[in-house]
Design a protein around this motif. Structure first.
Motif, PDB file in Angstrom:
ATOM      1  N   ILE A 253       0.625  -1.273   0.035  1.00  0.00           N
ATOM      2  CA  ILE A 253       0.011  -0.055   0.172  1.00  0.00           C
ATOM      3  C   ILE A 253       0.554   1.347   0.023  1.00  0.00           C
ATOM      4  CG2 ILE A 253      -1.594   1.336   1.513  1.00  0.00           C
ATOM      5  CD1 ILE A 253      -3.288  -0.874  -0.133  1.00  0.00           C
ATOM      6  N   THR A 254       2.109   1.254   0.795  1.00  0.00           N
ATOM      7  CA  THR A 254       2.789   2.305   0.889  1.00  0.00           C
ATOM      8  C   THR A 254       3.555   2.660  -0.519  1.00  0.00           C
ATOM      9  OG1 THR A 254       3.266   2.080   3.203  1.00  0.00           O
ATOM     10  CG2 THR A 254       4.720   3.379   2.078  1.00  0.00           C
ATOM     11  N   TRP A 255       3.865   1.278  -1.115  1.00  0.00           N
ATOM     12  CA  TRP A 255       4.483   1.688  -2.673  1.00  0.00           C
ATOM     13  C   TRP A 255       3.748   2.084  -3.657  1.00  0.00           C
ATOM     14  CZ3 TRP A 255       3.525  -1.049  -7.038  1.00  0.00           C
ATOM     15  CH2 TRP A 255       4.336  -0.985  -7.942  1.00  0.00           C
ATOM     16  N   LEU A 256       2.366   1.543  -3.454  1.00  0.00           N
ATOM     17  CA  LEU A 256       1.445   2.216  -4.324  1.00  0.00           C
ATOM     18  C   LEU A 256       0.842   3.833  -4.039  1.00  0.00           C
ATOM     19  CD1 LEU A 256      -1.381  -0.671  -4.307  1.00  0.00           C
ATOM     20  CD2 LEU A 256       0.054   0.080  -6.298  1.00  0.00           C
ATOM     21  N   ARG A 257       0.915   4.104  -2.883  1.00  0.00           N
ATOM     22  CA  ARG A 257       0.904   5.511  -2.678  1.00  0.00           C
ATOM     23  C   ARG A 257       1.853   6.361  -3.151  1.00  0.00           C
ATOM     24  NH1 ARG A 257       2.660   8.380   2.603  1.00  0.00           N
ATOM     25  NH2 ARG A 257       2.073  10.435   2.265  1.00  0.00           N
ATOM     26  N   ALA A 258       3.231   5.894  -3.151  1.00  0.00           N
ATOM     27  CA  ALA A 258       4.180   6.640  -3.785  1.00  0.00           C
ATOM     28  C   ALA A 258       4.056   6.561  -5.404  1.00  0.00           C
ATOM     29  CB  ALA A 258       5.684   6.007  -3.413  1.00  0.00           C
TER      30      ALA A 258
ATOM     31  N   LYS B 108      -4.023  13.731  -5.346  1.00  0.00           N
ATOM     32  CA  LYS B 108      -2.981  13.513  -4.606  1.00  0.00           C
ATOM     33  C   LYS B 108      -3.275  13.691  -3.065  1.00  0.00           C
ATOM     34  CE  LYS B 108       1.740  14.792  -4.059  1.00  0.00           C
ATOM     35  NZ  LYS B 108       2.716  15.545  -4.900  1.00  0.00           N
ATOM     36  N   ALA B 109      -4.087  14.831  -2.696  1.00  0.00           N
ATOM     37  CA  ALA B 109      -4.614  15.119  -1.378  1.00  0.00           C
ATOM     38  C   ALA B 109      -5.372  13.922  -0.961  1.00  0.00           C
ATOM     39  CB  ALA B 109      -5.307  16.341  -1.081  1.00  0.00           C
ATOM     40  N   ASP B 110      -6.408  13.501  -1.702  1.00  0.00           N
ATOM     41  CA  ASP B 110      -7.314  12.442  -1.277  1.00  0.00           C
ATOM     42  C   ASP B 110      -6.714  11.152  -1.165  1.00  0.00           C
ATOM     43  OD1 ASP B 110      -9.281  13.990  -1.703  1.00  0.00           O
ATOM     44  OD2 ASP B 110     -10.164  13.267  -3.833  1.00  0.00           O
ATOM     45  N   VAL B 111      -5.592  10.956  -1.836  1.00  0.00           N
ATOM     46  CA  VAL B 111      -4.407   9.663  -1.638  1.00  0.00           C
ATOM     47  C   VAL B 111      -4.124   9.592  -0.297  1.00  0.00           C
ATOM     48  CG1 VAL B 111      -2.690   8.302  -2.408  1.00  0.00           C
ATOM     49  CG2 VAL B 111      -4.255   9.067  -4.111  1.00  0.00           C
ATOM     50  N   ASP B 112      -3.375  10.845   0.049  1.00  0.00           N
ATOM     51  CA  ASP B 112      -2.680  11.196   1.366  1.00  0.00           C
ATOM     52  C   ASP B 112      -3.909  10.993   2.588  1.00  0.00           C
ATOM     53  OD1 ASP B 112      -0.330  11.426   0.394  1.00  0.00           O
ATOM     54  OD2 ASP B 112      -0.233  13.563   0.499  1.00  0.00           O
ATOM     55  N   ALA B 113      -4.953  11.418   2.223  1.00  0.00           N
ATOM     56  CA  ALA B 113      -5.844  11.434   3.555  1.00  0.00           C
ATOM     57  C   ALA B 113      -6.608   9.916   3.572  1.00  0.00           C
ATOM     58  CB  ALA B 113      -7.097  12.410   3.102  1.00  0.00           C
ATOM     59  N   ALA B 114      -6.846   9.300   2.419  1.00  0.00           N
ATOM     60  CA  ALA B 114      -7.271   7.842   2.689  1.00  0.00           C
ATOM     61  C   ALA B 114      -6.041   7.078   3.332  1.00  0.00           C
ATOM     62  CB  ALA B 114      -7.480   7.299   1.259  1.00  0.00           C
ATOM     63  N   HIS B 115      -4.734   7.277   2.797  1.00  0.00           N
ATOM     64  CA  HIS B 115      -3.640   6.622   3.477  1.00  0.00           C
ATOM     65  C   HIS B 115      -3.503   6.632   4.808  1.00  0.00           C
ATOM     66  CE1 HIS B 115      -0.023   4.150   3.430  1.00  0.00           C
ATOM     67  NE2 HIS B 115       0.302   5.124   4.220  1.00  0.00           N
ATOM     68  N   ALA B 116      -3.659   8.087   5.433  1.00  0.00           N
ATOM     69  CA  ALA B 116      -3.508   8.535   6.653  1.00  0.00           C
ATOM     70  C   ALA B 116      -4.692   7.892   7.496  1.00  0.00           C
ATOM     71  CB  ALA B 116      -3.408   9.757   6.853  1.00  0.00           C
ATOM     72  N   GLU B 117      -5.803   7.928   7.068  1.00  0.00           N
ATOM     73  CA  GLU B 117      -7.134   7.596   7.650  1.00  0.00           C
ATOM     74  C   GLU B 117      -7.190   5.996   8.106  1.00  0.00           C
ATOM     75  OE1 GLU B 117     -10.624   8.228   9.781  1.00  0.00           O
ATOM     76  OE2 GLU B 117      -9.020   9.620   9.227  1.00  0.00           O
ATOM     77  N   ALA B 118      -6.671   5.420   6.883  1.00  0.00           N
ATOM     78  CA  ALA B 118      -6.596   4.018   7.142  1.00  0.00           C
ATOM     79  C   ALA B 118      -5.539   3.308   7.910  1.00  0.00           C
ATOM     80  CB  ALA B 118      -6.413   3.239   5.554  1.00  0.00           C
TER      81      ALA B 118
ATOM     82  N   HIS C  42       1.368   9.045  -6.164  1.00  0.00           N
ATOM     83  CA  HIS C  42       2.227  10.413  -5.861  1.00  0.00           C
ATOM     84  C   HIS C  42       2.841  10.829  -7.256  1.00  0.00           C
ATOM     85  CE1 HIS C  42       1.482  12.278  -1.796  1.00  0.00           C
ATOM     86  NE2 HIS C  42       1.252  11.121  -1.757  1.00  0.00           N
ATOM     87  N   ARG C  43       3.520   9.941  -7.849  1.00  0.00           N
ATOM     88  CA  ARG C  43       4.156  10.297  -8.942  1.00  0.00           C
ATOM     89  C   ARG C  43       3.386  10.570 -10.088  1.00  0.00           C
ATOM     90  NH1 ARG C  43       8.292   5.862 -10.323  1.00  0.00           N
ATOM     91  NH2 ARG C  43       8.866   7.076 -12.122  1.00  0.00           N
ATOM     92  N   PHE C  44       2.277   9.651 -10.363  1.00  0.00           N
ATOM     93  CA  PHE C  44       1.241   9.856 -11.392  1.00  0.00           C
ATOM     94  C   PHE C  44       0.660  11.214 -11.270  1.00  0.00           C
ATOM     95  CE2 PHE C  44      -3.287   9.946 -12.413  1.00  0.00           C
ATOM     96  CZ  PHE C  44      -3.061   9.627 -13.922  1.00  0.00           C
ATOM     97  N   TRP C  45       0.230  11.489 -10.044  1.00  0.00           N
ATOM     98  CA  TRP C  45      -0.476  12.835  -9.836  1.00  0.00           C
ATOM     99  C   TRP C  45       0.492  14.026 -10.070  1.00  0.00           C
ATOM    100  CZ3 TRP C  45      -5.415  12.418 -10.437  1.00  0.00           C
ATOM    101  CH2 TRP C  45      -5.951  11.376  -9.869  1.00  0.00           C
ATOM    102  N   ASP C  46       1.629  13.865  -9.620  1.00  0.00           N
ATOM    103  CA  ASP C  46       2.541  14.772 -10.078  1.00  0.00           C
ATOM    104  C   ASP C  46       2.950  15.262 -11.700  1.00  0.00           C
ATOM    105  OD1 ASP C  46       3.177  15.570  -7.434  1.00  0.00           O
ATOM    106  OD2 ASP C  46       4.816  14.391  -7.525  1.00  0.00           O
ATOM    107  N   TRP C  47       2.961  13.911 -12.107  1.00  0.00           N
ATOM    108  CA  TRP C  47       3.040  13.867 -13.628  1.00  0.00           C
ATOM    109  C   TRP C  47       1.802  14.522 -14.462  1.00  0.00           C
ATOM    110  CZ3 TRP C  47      -0.016  11.671 -17.488  1.00  0.00           C
ATOM    111  CH2 TRP C  47       0.533  11.808 -18.659  1.00  0.00           C
ATOM    112  N   ALA C  48       0.818  14.181 -13.807  1.00  0.00           N
ATOM    113  CA  ALA C  48      -0.432  14.599 -14.344  1.00  0.00           C
ATOM    114  C   ALA C  48      -0.660  16.327 -14.173  1.00  0.00           C
ATOM    115  CB  ALA C  48      -1.776  13.935 -13.719  1.00  0.00           C
ATOM    116  N   LYS C  49      -0.298  16.648 -13.148  1.00  0.00           N
ATOM    117  CA  LYS C  49      -0.396  18.131 -12.862  1.00  0.00           C
ATOM    118  C   LYS C  49       0.585  18.837 -13.740  1.00  0.00           C
ATOM    119  CE  LYS C  49       0.187  21.636  -9.221  1.00  0.00           C
ATOM    120  NZ  LYS C  49       0.571  21.911  -7.927  1.00  0.00           N
ATOM    121  N   HIS C  50       1.895  18.248 -13.909  1.00  0.00           N
ATOM    122  CA  HIS C  50       2.943  19.012 -14.881  1.00  0.00           C
ATOM    123  C   HIS C  50       2.424  18.893 -16.427  1.00  0.00           C
ATOM    124  CE1 HIS C  50       6.801  20.173 -16.143  1.00  0.00           C
ATOM    125  NE2 HIS C  50       6.808  19.307 -17.043  1.00  0.00           N
TER     126      HIS C  50
END
Length: 149
Positions: free
Chosen positions: A90-95, A121-131, A98-106
């Motif tokens: 899960i931590t690897w998928l989160r990383a 990206k914020a939703d992924v972080d929030a879901a990971h932290a909450e879980a 993040h790379r995908f969202w950074d690429w999509a933003k760029h």
């Protein structure tokens, strides 16, 4: 617990601090389960079966219209609640997300799409932290938190 005079009173109205108390009963139950080896083994097997079943159902749903990958990630989160290996996945998928969202933003052609990438990206972080907070994943003894964890 409930009769402890040092414990702060629990209010009926939800506030910012109630998020920590929301699943306290679940954390207490997990502590009780982990203290009893036979119950813990049964619980771990049950979590493995339920989480594995959710992942398999999600993989079946992937080619069909609907939330197939979301169901797979939910199943992995269930498995990560008891198995450190799945927590690392899960931590690897989160990383990777993040790379995908950074690429999509760029590479986004419009501000609306850049804002959507930031929200994703914020939703992924929030879901990971909450879980992580709710299921109380415990690290094996002797390991410390890694950067970005």
């Amino acid at each position: 617990m409930h009769g402890d005079p040092t414990e702060p009173p629990r209010s009926a109205a939800p506030d910012a601090s109630s998020g920590r108390q929301r699943f306290q009963w679940f954390r207490d139950l997990r502590t009780w389960i982990h203290a009893r080896p036979h119950v813990h083994l049964f619980y771990k097997v049950l979590v493995g079966i339920v989480g594995g079943l959710i992942v398999v159902i999600g993989l079946i749903l992937v080619p069909l219209p609907g939330p197939g990958w979301l169901v797979v990630f939910v199943g992995l989160t269930v498995l990560a609640s008891e198995f450190h290996f799945f927590h690392r996945i899960i931590t690897w998928l989160r990383a990777k997300l993040h790379r995908f969202w950074d690429w999509a933003k760029h590479h986004a052609p419009s501000k609306r799409m850049r804002d959507a990438a930031d929200k994703g990206k914020a939703d992924v972080d929030a879901a990971h932290a909450e879980a992580h907070r709710n299921v109380g994943v415990q690290r094996p003894r002797g390991q410390t938190a890694r950067t970005g964890h």
